[in-house]
Design a protein around this motif. Structure first.
Motif, short mmCIF file in Angstrom:
data_model
loop_
_atom_site.label_atom_id
_atom_site.label_comp_id
_atom_site.label_asym_id
_atom_site.label_seq_id
_atom_site.Cartn_x
_atom_site.Cartn_y
_atom_site.Cartn_z
N ILE A 195 0.87 -1.18 0.00
CA ILE A 195 0.00 0.00 0.00
C ILE A 195 0.90 1.23 0.00
N VAL A 196 0.80 2.02 -1.07
CA VAL A 196 1.70 3.16 -1.26
C VAL A 196 0.96 4.50 -1.30
N ALA A 197 -0.38 4.47 -1.35
CA ALA A 197 -1.18 5.69 -1.38
C ALA A 197 -2.49 5.43 -0.65
N TYR A 198 -2.99 6.48 0.02
CA TYR A 198 -4.16 6.28 0.86
C TYR A 198 -4.88 7.61 1.12
N SER A 199 -6.20 7.52 1.26
CA SER A 199 -7.00 8.62 1.80
C SER A 199 -8.23 8.03 2.47
N ARG A 200 -8.81 8.81 3.37
CA ARG A 200 -10.07 8.38 3.96
C ARG A 200 -11.14 9.40 3.60
N LEU A 201 -12.33 8.88 3.35
CA LEU A 201 -13.43 9.67 2.80
C LEU A 201 -14.60 9.65 3.76
N PHE A 202 -15.21 10.83 3.94
CA PHE A 202 -16.31 10.96 4.89
C PHE A 202 -17.55 11.55 4.24
N GLU A 203 -18.68 11.04 4.69
CA GLU A 203 -19.97 11.62 4.30
C GLU A 203 -20.10 13.01 4.93
N PRO A 204 -21.01 13.84 4.42
CA PRO A 204 -21.24 15.15 5.03
C PRO A 204 -21.59 15.01 6.51
N GLY A 205 -21.11 15.97 7.31
CA GLY A 205 -21.48 16.04 8.71
C GLY A 205 -20.55 15.31 9.67
N GLN A 239 -18.21 11.21 -5.04
CA GLN A 239 -19.37 11.40 -5.91
C GLN A 239 -20.13 10.09 -6.10
N ASN A 240 -19.42 8.98 -6.30
CA ASN A 240 -20.06 7.69 -6.56
C ASN A 240 -20.70 7.07 -5.32
N HIS A 241 -20.04 7.16 -4.17
CA HIS A 241 -20.52 6.48 -2.97
C HIS A 241 -21.48 7.33 -2.14
N PHE A 242 -21.26 8.65 -2.15
CA PHE A 242 -22.09 9.52 -1.32
C PHE A 242 -23.02 10.40 -2.14
N GLY A 243 -22.85 10.45 -3.45
CA GLY A 243 -23.66 11.30 -4.30
C GLY A 243 -23.43 12.78 -4.06
N GLU A 244 -22.24 13.10 -3.59
CA GLU A 244 -21.92 14.49 -3.23
C GLU A 244 -20.98 15.10 -4.27
N SER A 245 -21.14 16.37 -4.52
CA SER A 245 -20.21 17.07 -5.42
C SER A 245 -19.40 18.11 -4.67
N GLN A 246 -19.89 18.58 -3.53
CA GLN A 246 -19.15 19.58 -2.75
C GLN A 246 -18.30 18.85 -1.71
N ILE A 247 -16.99 19.13 -1.74
CA ILE A 247 -16.03 18.44 -0.89
C ILE A 247 -15.18 19.46 -0.16
N THR A 248 -14.99 19.26 1.14
CA THR A 248 -14.14 20.12 1.94
C THR A 248 -12.92 19.35 2.41
N ILE A 249 -11.78 20.01 2.40
CA ILE A 249 -10.55 19.42 2.94
C ILE A 249 -9.87 20.43 3.86
N SER A 250 -9.08 19.91 4.76
CA SER A 250 -8.19 20.72 5.58
C SER A 250 -6.79 20.45 5.02
N ALA A 251 -6.35 21.34 4.16
CA ALA A 251 -5.12 21.11 3.40
C ALA A 251 -3.90 21.69 4.09
N GLN A 252 -2.81 20.95 4.06
CA GLN A 252 -1.55 21.54 4.51
C GLN A 252 -1.24 22.69 3.57
N LEU A 253 -0.89 23.82 4.16
CA LEU A 253 -0.75 25.07 3.40
C LEU A 253 0.23 24.94 2.23
N TYR A 254 1.30 24.19 2.41
CA TYR A 254 2.30 24.10 1.34
C TYR A 254 1.75 23.36 0.11
N LEU A 255 0.61 22.68 0.25
CA LEU A 255 0.00 21.96 -0.87
C LEU A 255 -1.17 22.72 -1.50
N LYS A 256 -1.34 23.99 -1.11
CA LYS A 256 -2.48 24.79 -1.59
C LYS A 256 -2.56 24.82 -3.12
#
Length: 148
Positions: free
Chosen positions: A58-68, A103-120
């Protein structure tokens, strides 16, 4: 070089997959970024886990959350690519896979992230827009970003 993507609910992860995911998160966020923080925050069970495997690792990963759960909108977090593979642009692939999965699992198009500033700029290239001011999260500069 071909990466194989999978997405699983927490309870569908094998013990070996979970261990590899937690190890990757620890290697990058705790060791490489020298950040002591509570990675095991109790929210993994509420997330979908997207991971990329290359040569059975496993070389890449993210976790995905429903709204709320994290934000009002659906969200992507713990975005990580193992250091030796970053040159392959698998971070971009990981984010594109993450956006599509929300989009496929939650049917959502609006996504929020807390991004590390250097990756803006990286996240802006994927359609995210910064909102508000920089803030410290675990002593690392972050910025809230939203994709519509």
């Amino acid at each position: 070089m071909e990466i194989v993507w999978q997405i699983k609910a927490f309870e569908a992860l094998t013990v070996i997959e979970l261990y590899a995911i937690l190890r990757l998160r620890s290697e990058v966020f705790v060791v490489e970024q020298n950040c002591v923080y509570p990675d095991l925050d109790g929210k993994d069970a509420q997330a979908l886990h997207l991971f990329g495997t290359y040569k059975n690792e496993i070389v890449a990963y993210s976790r995905l959350f429903e709204p709320g759960i994290y934000f009002e909108n659906a969200s992507i977090g713990r975005v990580v690519v193992a250091e030796p593979y970053r040159k392959n642009q698998w971070g971009r692939d990981l984010m594109l896979q993450s956006i599509a999965a929300i989009q496929n699992h939650f049917g959502e198009s609006q996504i929020t992230i807390s991004a590390q500033l250097y990756l803006k700029k990286f996240y802006e290239s994927l359609g995210f827009v910064a909102f508000g001011k920089m803030y410290l999260e675990d002593d690392i500069p972050h910025i809230k970003m939203i994709k519509d």
